[in-house]
Design an enzyme around this catalytic site. Sequence first.
Site, PDB file in Angstrom:
ATOM      1  N   SER A  60       0.792  -1.239   0.000  1.00  0.00           N
ATOM      2  CA  SER A  60       0.000   0.000   0.000  1.00  0.00           C
ATOM      3  C   SER A  60       0.818   1.280   0.000  1.00  0.00           C
ATOM      4  O   SER A  60       0.244   2.371  -0.084  1.00  0.00           O
ATOM      5  CB  SER A  60      -0.953   0.005   1.196  1.00  0.00           C
ATOM      6  OG  SER A  60      -2.020  -0.883   0.958  1.00  0.00           O
ATOM      7  N   LYS A  63       0.115   3.666  -2.833  1.00  0.00           N
ATOM      8  CA  LYS A  63      -0.935   4.682  -2.789  1.00  0.00           C
ATOM      9  C   LYS A  63      -0.372   6.095  -2.716  1.00  0.00           C
ATOM     10  O   LYS A  63      -1.073   7.060  -3.034  1.00  0.00           O
ATOM     11  CB  LYS A  63      -1.858   4.428  -1.593  1.00  0.00           C
ATOM     12  CG  LYS A  63      -2.687   3.154  -1.701  1.00  0.00           C
ATOM     13  CD  LYS A  63      -3.639   3.023  -0.518  1.00  0.00           C
ATOM     14  CE  LYS A  63      -4.541   1.805  -0.642  1.00  0.00           C
ATOM     15  NZ  LYS A  63      -3.871   0.536  -0.361  1.00  0.00           N
ATOM     16  N   SER A 302      -5.932   3.380   4.264  1.00  0.00           N
ATOM     17  CA  SER A 302      -5.356   2.540   3.212  1.00  0.00           C
ATOM     18  C   SER A 302      -6.466   1.850   2.421  1.00  0.00           C
ATOM     19  O   SER A 302      -6.477   0.630   2.246  1.00  0.00           O
ATOM     20  CB  SER A 302      -4.398   1.498   3.799  1.00  0.00           C
ATOM     21  OG  SER A 302      -3.480   1.058   2.822  1.00  0.00           O
ATOM     22  N   LYS A 411       3.258   6.212   5.280  1.00  0.00           N
ATOM     23  CA  LYS A 411       2.287   5.283   4.695  1.00  0.00           C
ATOM     24  C   LYS A 411       2.752   3.867   4.957  1.00  0.00           C
ATOM     25  O   LYS A 411       3.904   3.524   4.730  1.00  0.00           O
ATOM     26  CB  LYS A 411       2.168   5.518   3.176  1.00  0.00           C
ATOM     27  CG  LYS A 411       1.123   4.619   2.518  1.00  0.00           C
ATOM     28  CD  LYS A 411      -0.270   5.044   2.919  1.00  0.00           C
ATOM     29  CE  LYS A 411      -1.291   3.952   2.595  1.00  0.00           C
ATOM     30  NZ  LYS A 411      -1.228   2.792   3.525  1.00  0.00           N
TER      31      LYS A 411
END
Length: 469
Positions: A60, A63, A302, A411
């Site tokens: 993720s 992203k 997420s 993140k």
Amino acid sequence: MLLRLFILLLLAPVVHAQEWKKILDLAPEGSQMALVVAPLSTTGALEIDYRGDTLLPPASTLKLFTATAAELTLGPDYRFPTRLWQRGQQQGGRWQGDLLFEFTGAPDLSVAQLGELLTQLRQQGVREIEGDILLDTSRFSGYDRAHGWPWNNLGVCYSAPVTALTLEGNCIQASLNSRGSGKPARFFVPAHQPIEVTSSVMVLPEEQIEQQLCELEAHLGPGNRYHLSGCISDQRDVLPLKFAINDPVAHGKARIRQELSRQGIVLRGDIVPGALGSGWQLLAQVQSAPLAELLQQTLQRSDNLIADLLLKTLPIHSGEAGSFASGVRAMKTIIQQHTGVDLHLAALSDGSGLSRDNLIQARQLANLLRWLAAHSELHSYQSLPVSGASGTLKYRASTRQPPLQGAIKAKTGTVNGSRNLAGYIDTASGERYVFVLLLSSISLPEKFHGPSPITAFERELLEWIYHNG
């Protein structure tokens, strides 16, 4: 005195290297790793590039690229519209003609909003539709799920199909309820949810489940039909479940029929696929939350579905059909043009990071993070989770306690044996550093004492960076 200071400055990077390399040896055996640490100011002394050019699964953390490309292309105020069109004429309480729903991939479209659109028809005095209702889902083309998505995860909501007709997140909540050990579990789904589920799940003690290797399995049938089999533990009275909608169009049809019935509108025709052309008049529209809010959900929670809907939307503004492939190409181009980060070596299949085919370099992530730090007004920067405070970092065991609590803005990324973290760390010296830790090919023993080996490794490495940066 000056000579001694000069010698110490020369030796410091060597000492640092010996220390952090010893910590890297604590990573789970057999795992692959890349680590990049770089200061954002000219006074930061610590700099690490350990296999920064190695291609590893981003999970993720991908992203970050998707969110940045979407914000740069669409703007923070962009909203996804969902429109209701009409073609024909009204005679008394009858609509003699057709209606058309135009779906554009709004991530947060709700049943209530569908009802709001149909309310406009009811306010015109229409109680009967003699024609059809058409569903225009032509905004996107190609597969609803990306290459490399694990087949055995397709029934769960974080792998929901990425479609122009996205309703209630293409997700339905249900539960399995225990009736006692040795008995079949009772499946429950609210009556208004338009899915069919059969179940042969048994409730058993943990020891028996382990001995029989009896797992809970969800088998996808045609349409939105599911069969549950296997076992659940007798240690829980209720096991919450979330089903990914396997057929979003069938789900949308069922929900529209429910809303028509609720509002007392009779449909004489059918609900069929269609496309917007000439002769249609706009009756009503609803809009999604602005992109700024959607980006916050994407990065804080997420959210895979929002990320991939954004990816598929990117090429539409240059006249292409929205698909995973065209979205990836558009994202690479946008990132290159605006940030200078070259992604031509990255192998990407989606915008969420869910695909096992995705590969990226830690240096590419670090370069994007440097650029974002210089453009801190962007929501793609502002929306990152903070350790011990928000999003996916609020309860992350390795970072939620002092001294790391509140010191990290990053993140997360976890999928298929990968556990990653990419963002910023404010160190004890007052310096801010970019850091990217990509850890993959992880295999851990089923049982271990104390904290997870990954948690222990991650905490020790990040605390070392905090104290030495």
